[in-house]
Design an enzyme around this catalytic site. Structure first.
Site, PDB file in Angstrom:
ATOM      1  N   ASN A 102       0.882  -1.171   0.000  1.00  0.00           N
ATOM      2  CA  ASN A 102       0.000   0.000   0.000  1.00  0.00           C
ATOM      3  C   ASN A 102       0.919   1.221   0.000  1.00  0.00           C
ATOM      4  O   ASN A 102       1.458   1.601   1.042  1.00  0.00           O
ATOM      5  CB  ASN A 102      -0.895  -0.029   1.251  1.00  0.00           C
ATOM      6  N   ARG A 155      -2.699  -2.043  -3.351  1.00  0.00           N
ATOM      7  CA  ARG A 155      -3.954  -1.334  -3.124  1.00  0.00           C
ATOM      8  C   ARG A 155      -3.938  -0.073  -3.994  1.00  0.00           C
ATOM      9  O   ARG A 155      -2.948   0.669  -4.006  1.00  0.00           O
ATOM     10  CB  ARG A 155      -4.051  -0.914  -1.657  1.00  0.00           C
ATOM     11  N   HIS A 170     -13.354   2.258   0.292  1.00  0.00           N
ATOM     12  CA  HIS A 170     -13.321   1.147   1.261  1.00  0.00           C
ATOM     13  C   HIS A 170     -14.008  -0.100   0.705  1.00  0.00           C
ATOM     14  O   HIS A 170     -14.459  -0.960   1.461  1.00  0.00           O
ATOM     15  CB  HIS A 170     -14.031   1.496   2.594  1.00  0.00           C
ATOM     16  N   ARG A 212     -12.438  14.683   8.824  1.00  0.00           N
ATOM     17  CA  ARG A 212     -13.237  15.094   7.664  1.00  0.00           C
ATOM     18  C   ARG A 212     -14.670  15.402   8.086  1.00  0.00           C
ATOM     19  O   ARG A 212     -15.225  14.713   8.941  1.00  0.00           O
ATOM     20  CB  ARG A 212     -13.260  13.988   6.610  1.00  0.00           C
ATOM     21  N   GLU A 250      -8.229  -6.025   4.694  1.00  0.00           N
ATOM     22  CA  GLU A 250      -8.095  -5.623   3.291  1.00  0.00           C
ATOM     23  C   GLU A 250      -6.852  -6.238   2.645  1.00  0.00           C
ATOM     24  O   GLU A 250      -6.870  -6.596   1.473  1.00  0.00           O
ATOM     25  CB  GLU A 250      -8.043  -4.089   3.202  1.00  0.00           C
TER      26      GLU A 250
END
Ligand code: AMP
Length: 402
Positions: free
Chosen positions: A7, A91, A180, A241, A385
């Site tokens: 990643n 990823r 996601h 956020r 993941e």
């Protein structure tokens, strides 16, 4: 077969090395502060002590070189040669409308990922650096890319389009993509297995609540709606956020505070959410501690966060005309019993019969947090993941002709 999962971020590379036959992690770790002379490699081999090294690492090719070196290191390594790595899975955040599933890396695929830089300027260029760095260090080793957006490509137009002029979609691909996806897909499949029911017949609401947070409505194993949008800013309130807000706030605040578009964007992405309301932290652990100590701002932040999540769950139950199970995952969803309690206790109208005892028990395991006979079940399913990326890479290799 051994698969290395990467990643790559703009100044970091995270990695996990899997032995696929035995489904075990041989080693994992990360390189941080790439671009500096104080970059750090943090390496965690299975069954050996952790190893940290500060070093000058100025770009991604050197970072990957250092990772490969430590994987074959006589003392800290887990392999005897780099040739024991059969493939690499990456990823990639944005696959736009081009990628509906994972693919092996080809020149065409790389071209397409580059074309999508516009849609994910912070992420996709860094992923490409990772892909090129692997190519430079391990020429000829097959690479696969697994997209955060791919799982949500099944959304119908009524869910993915915004009610704005259609030219914006046609010309600039302005639409909801969702993120996601790898996690939403994985926990949906695990939830069906846990419940012992076919995924094809289930209506699930999956809540990936980590630093970034998103919900998905998963009907029959397919994503039919999700809360993140064209970018990962839309939807739920997150650590830093804002999530959903009136778009008219943007020009209003720009005028009143004399801010540029870049400054407003940074405010909404990096200085909003839990951090802004609590004034304490973006980390749910610290918020919960402050709530317990009676801090008013933390209490408000926690209430806003859980209220907004509950509203999305209600909306997705309506979108699917029902729900069989609600799934909590990722850093906050898996670990914060107070968050799950605050959300689930307000969902009794849906048929969620919350089990507070089960909610407080055990970490890092799949579990049910509703009472036996609850009409709608609530589950905690740890996400993974990296394992999905490794598995997708493995499957793509198996499909290749010899
Ligand atoms: P993720 O993005 O999935 O890695 O999640 C990271 C976030 O999980 C952190 O920022 C924390 O807010 C949250 N987290 C981790 N452990 C806990 C915990 N025990 N309780 C509450 N939140 C946690």
């Amino acid at each position: 077969m051994n698969i290395l999962v990467i990643n790559a971020g703009s100044s970091s590379v995270k990695y996990q090395l899997y032995d696929m036959e035995n489904a075990i992690v041989l080693a994992k770790g990360r390189v941080e502060r790439i671009g500096m002379d104080t970059a750090i490699l943090m390496h965690e081999p299975a069954n050996k002590p952790e190893f940290h090294k500060v070093d000058e690492i100025l770009e991604h090719t050197t970072a990957i070189r250092r990772v490969l070196d430590v994987l074959v290191h006589p003392e800290h390594g887990v392999l005897s040669a780099i040739s024991q790595i059969d493939a690499v899975g990456h990823r990639v955040v944005h696959g736009g409308e081009s990628f509906k599933s994972s693919v092996l890396v080809t020149d065409e695929v790389k071209k397409e990922i580059r074309r999508l830089f516009d849609l994910a300027p912070l992420h996709n260029p860094a992923h490409m650096l990772g892909i090129s760095a692997v190519e430079a260090n391990m020429p000829g080793v097959p690479q696969a890319v697994v997209f955060d957006t791919a799982f949500h490509q099944t959304m119908p137009a009524k869910a993915y389009l915004y009610p704005v002029p259609m030219a914006l979609y046609r010309k600039h691909k302005v639409r909801r993509y969702g993120f996601h996806g790898t996690s939403h897909k994985y926990v949906s499949e695990r939830a069906a297995a846990f419940l012992g029911r076919p995924l094809e017949r289930l209506k699930l609401i999956t809540c990936h609540i980590g630093n970034g947070a998103s919900c998905a409505a998963v009907w029959g194993g397919q994503s039919v709606d999700t809360s993140m949008g064209m970018t990962p800013l839309e939807g739920l309130m997150m650590g830093t956020r804002s999530g959903d807000l009136d778009p008219a706030i943007v020009p209003y605040v720009m005028g009143k505070e004399d801010l540029t578009i870049g400054e407003v964007s940074s405010m909404l992405n990096k200085h909003s959410g839990l951090q802004a309301i609590s004034g304490i932290s973006s980390d749910m652990r610290e918020i919960v501690e402050a709530v317990e100590a009676g801090d008013k701002n933390a209490i408000l932040a926690f209430e806003m966060y859980t209220y907004r999540l509950r509203k999305y769950i209600g909306a997705y139950a309506a979108a699917m005309n029902g729900v069989d199970a609600i799934v909590f995952t990722a850093g906050v969803g898996e670990n914060s019993a107070p968050l799950r309690k605050a959300v689930c206790e307000g969902l009794s109208f849906l048929g969620v019969d919350f089990d507070e005892g089960a909610n407080g028990l055990g970490r890092g395991i799949e579990k049910r947090i509703t009472k036996l006979g609850s009409k709608v079940e609530a589950l905690v399913i740890p996400t993974n993941e990296e394992w999905v990326i490794a598995q997708d890479t493995y499957s793509l290799l198996q499909e290749q002709p010899d």
